[in-house]
Design an enzyme around this catalytic site. Structure first.
Site, PDB file in Angstrom:
ATOM      1  N   LYS A 226     -21.594  60.235-103.537  1.00 20.33           N
ATOM      2  CA  LYS A 226     -21.705  58.946-102.604  1.00 20.33           C
ATOM      3  C   LYS A 226     -22.353  57.763-103.564  1.00 20.33           C
ATOM      4  O   LYS A 226     -21.935  56.728-103.611  1.00 20.33           O
ATOM      5  CB  LYS A 226     -22.871  59.148-101.590  1.00 20.33           C
ATOM      6  CG  LYS A 226     -22.121  60.026-100.456  1.00 20.33           C
ATOM      7  CD  LYS A 226     -23.340  60.130 -99.327  1.00 20.33           C
ATOM      8  CE  LYS A 226     -22.432  60.873 -98.112  1.00 20.33           C
ATOM      9  NZ  LYS A 226     -23.527  61.107 -97.056  1.00 20.33           N
TER      10      LYS A 226
ATOM     11  N   ASP B 186     -24.170  55.759 -92.843  1.00 19.56           N
ATOM     12  CA  ASP B 186     -25.263  56.956 -92.543  1.00 19.56           C
ATOM     13  C   ASP B 186     -26.222  56.521 -91.550  1.00 19.56           C
ATOM     14  O   ASP B 186     -26.599  57.154 -90.602  1.00 19.56           O
ATOM     15  CB  ASP B 186     -25.442  57.822 -93.608  1.00 19.56           C
ATOM     16  CG  ASP B 186     -24.472  58.784 -94.214  1.00 19.56           C
ATOM     17  OD1 ASP B 186     -23.624  59.091 -93.423  1.00 19.56           O
ATOM     18  OD2 ASP B 186     -24.604  59.048 -95.517  1.00 19.56           O
TER      19      ASP B 186
HETATM   20  P1  NAP Z   1     -29.123  65.325-101.099  1.00 18.32           P
HETATM   21  O1  NAP Z   1     -28.869  63.957-101.539  1.00 18.32           O
HETATM   22  O2  NAP Z   1     -28.557  66.536-102.262  1.00 18.32           O
HETATM   23  O3  NAP Z   1     -30.515  65.788-100.725  1.00 18.32           O
HETATM   24  C1  NAP Z   1     -30.809  67.204-100.430  1.00 18.32           C
HETATM   25  C2  NAP Z   1     -32.371  66.995 -99.862  1.00 18.32           C
HETATM   26  O4  NAP Z   1     -32.545  68.474 -99.419  1.00 18.32           O
HETATM   27  C3  NAP Z   1     -33.235  66.610-100.941  1.00 18.32           C
HETATM   28  O5  NAP Z   1     -34.534  66.237-100.392  1.00 18.32           O
HETATM   29  C4  NAP Z   1     -33.759  67.780-101.557  1.00 18.32           C
HETATM   30  O6  NAP Z   1     -34.991  68.064-102.176  1.00 18.32           O
HETATM   31  C5  NAP Z   1     -33.847  68.912-100.110  1.00 18.32           C
HETATM   32  N1  NAP Z   1     -33.462  70.206-100.441  1.00 18.32           N
HETATM   33  C6  NAP Z   1     -32.580  70.942-101.209  1.00 18.32           C
HETATM   34  N2  NAP Z   1     -32.942  72.335-101.123  1.00 18.32           N
HETATM   35  C7  NAP Z   1     -34.161  72.540-100.460  1.00 18.32           C
HETATM   36  C8  NAP Z   1     -34.969  73.632-100.642  1.00 18.32           C
HETATM   37  N3  NAP Z   1     -34.598  74.813-100.916  1.00 18.32           N
HETATM   38  N4  NAP Z   1     -36.086  73.312-100.001  1.00 18.32           N
HETATM   39  C9  NAP Z   1     -36.798  72.228 -99.649  1.00 18.32           C
HETATM   40  N5  NAP Z   1     -36.031  70.906 -99.923  1.00 18.32           N
HETATM   41  C10 NAP Z   1     -34.635  71.291-100.309  1.00 18.32           C
HETATM   42  O7  NAP Z   1     -28.115  65.517-100.076  1.00 18.32           O
HETATM   43  P2  NAP Z   1     -27.837  64.665 -98.673  1.00 18.32           P
HETATM   44  O8  NAP Z   1     -26.729  64.011 -98.771  1.00 18.32           O
HETATM   45  O9  NAP Z   1     -29.114  63.738 -98.580  1.00 18.32           O
HETATM   46  O10 NAP Z   1     -27.718  65.712 -97.535  1.00 18.32           O
HETATM   47  C11 NAP Z   1     -28.754  66.287 -96.899  1.00 18.32           C
HETATM   48  C12 NAP Z   1     -28.421  67.150 -95.773  1.00 18.32           C
HETATM   49  O11 NAP Z   1     -27.883  66.197 -94.690  1.00 18.32           O
HETATM   50  C13 NAP Z   1     -27.262  68.209 -96.188  1.00 18.32           C
HETATM   51  O12 NAP Z   1     -27.283  69.354 -95.111  1.00 18.32           O
HETATM   52  C14 NAP Z   1     -25.997  67.427 -95.409  1.00 18.32           C
HETATM   53  O13 NAP Z   1     -24.883  68.278 -94.847  1.00 18.32           O
HETATM   54  C15 NAP Z   1     -26.647  66.722 -94.008  1.00 18.32           C
HETATM   55  N6  NAP Z   1     -25.915  65.459 -93.845  1.00 18.32           N
HETATM   56  C16 NAP Z   1     -25.484  65.501 -92.642  1.00 18.32           C
HETATM   57  C17 NAP Z   1     -24.874  64.225 -92.199  1.00 18.32           C
HETATM   58  C18 NAP Z   1     -24.261  64.096 -90.719  1.00 18.32           C
HETATM   59  O14 NAP Z   1     -23.624  63.138 -90.521  1.00 18.32           O
HETATM   60  N7  NAP Z   1     -24.882  64.995 -89.742  1.00 18.32           N
HETATM   61  C19 NAP Z   1     -24.446  63.258 -93.051  1.00 18.32           C
HETATM   62  C20 NAP Z   1     -25.136  63.189 -94.459  1.00 18.32           C
HETATM   63  C21 NAP Z   1     -25.638  64.721 -94.813  1.00 18.32           C
HETATM   64  P3  NAP Z   1     -35.314  67.983-103.730  1.00 18.32           P
HETATM   65  O15 NAP Z   1     -35.485  66.310-103.913  1.00 18.32           O
HETATM   66  O16 NAP Z   1     -36.618  68.567-103.765  1.00 18.32           O
HETATM   67  O17 NAP Z   1     -34.242  68.501-104.213  1.00 18.32           O
END
Ligand code: NAP
Length: 276
Positions: free
Chosen positions: A71, A103
């Site tokens: 992204k 988003d």
């Molecule tokens: P991202 O930028 O990679 O962020 C991931 C987040 O998850 C960070 O805050 C990370 O914390 C945390 N995390 C990862 N592993 C963890 C663990 N074991 N324990 C605690 N925290 C953890 O990803 P993103 O794009 O924001 O997406 C996040 C989620 O939203 C994903 O599941 C994605 O599929 C979902 N999503 C859904 C939609 C939808 O339309 N429904 C849209 C976008 C995203 P750290 O900073 O500590 O690594």
């Protein structure tokens, strides 16, 4: 439909994308509106995604969604971007590419659909996570609420996200019990609870009776957090709603058409093996 040399191409670009629901969603809407277009999934691996996306600009697509982990690269590769994290690219008539982020507003659309009275009930938000999705949602929520507390596993990222908003605050990960008890709206925007990812025992017992719980994970659709919230009869919003509404806003940016979210939900629930 028949694909010809005139058919416009759209894509979701990410790594991995083989399980993406976006092709099913957008091709359904393309068929609903009789458009000569097709939406495919393009995996983009390897180093330097910005160069790959810049090269793709010359192929004259109609539009694309950019997903994890590209992204930020999407925003940088575009000729102009409304945000430093983009999930939508649009090819303009002059060949240039514009980037957008749907988003945050897609999440608000979902909340308005699944918890219609959220505006009157929400002053304190607890945001779980500080990644791209959490920050986009918090930016969209910020004008409508008093405070947004970010609780993130890596505290520095949570603190940086909090500083980026006038009403942002940071909460330590070991203060979640207190955070759950104080919030009117809790948004789960980490990868926790996703298929293949670690689970978490969230302190749902601490939630206020009027709290709204949103989880943006949609595989599985009924996440452990949502199940615990529903067991307490709390209002909930699921991740499929956000997926559909960010997609609907993408479709509108490309075609100037607001597609039918309910039709998409029925198709995606069937694909996930869920009953409506
Ligand atoms: P991202 O930028 O990679 O962020 C991931 C987040 O998850 C960070 O805050 C990370 O914390 C945390 N995390 C990862 N592993 C963890 C663990 N074991 N324990 C605690 N925290 C953890 O990803 P993103 O794009 O924001 O997406 C996040 C989620 O939203 C994903 O599941 C994605 O599929 C979902 N999503 C859904 C939609 C939808 O339309 N429904 C849209 C976008 C995203 P750290 O900073 O500590 O690594």
């Amino acid at each position: 439909m028949t694909v010809t040399a005139a058919t416009q191409v759209l894509a979701v670009i990410g790594d991995p994308v083989s399980h993406s629901l976006s092709p099913l969603m957008h091709n359904g809407w393309i068929a609903d509106h009789g458009l000569d277009a097709v939406y495919v999934a393009l995996p983009l691996g390897g180093a330097d995604p910005v160069s790959a996306l810049r090269a793709l600009k010359r192929f004259g697509l109609r539009g694309a969604n950019v997903t994890v982990p590209h992204k930020e690269a999407g925003a940088r590769a575009a000729d102009r971007s409304e945000s430093d994290v983009a999930n939508v690219l649009r090819w303009e008539e002059d060949g240039s590419v514009s980037a957008f982020n749907t988003d945050g507003l897609g999440f608000l659309d979902c909340l308005s659909e699944q918890a219609p009275d959220w505006r009157g009930r929400t002053s304190r938000v607890l945001m779980l996570g500080a990644g791209g999705a959490a920050r986009a949602i918090a930016t969209a929520l910020s004008p409508f609420v008093d405070t947004i507390h970010f609780a993130n596993r890596t505290p520095e990222r949570g603190e940086a996200a909090a500083l980026s908003l006038p009403n942002g605050r940071a909460l330590r990960w070991d203060e979640l019990e207190r955070g759950f008890g104080a919030a009117d709206l809790i948004v789960q925007a980490t990868t926790l609870g996703m298929e293949g990812q670690p689970q978490m025992e969230w302190p749902v017992a601490n939630c206020r009776t009027g709290a709204i719980i949103a989880d943006i994970v949609y595989r599985p659709l009924h996440t452990p957090l949502l199940a615990a919230a529903r067991a307490r009869r709390l209002a909930t919003a699921d991740g499929l709603g956000m997926l559909i509404h960010q997609g609907a806003r993408s479709f509108d940016l490309w075609f100037g058409i607001k597609p039918d979210a309910a039709k998409a939900r029925a198709r995606l629930l069937a694909a996930l093996g869920e009953t409506p």
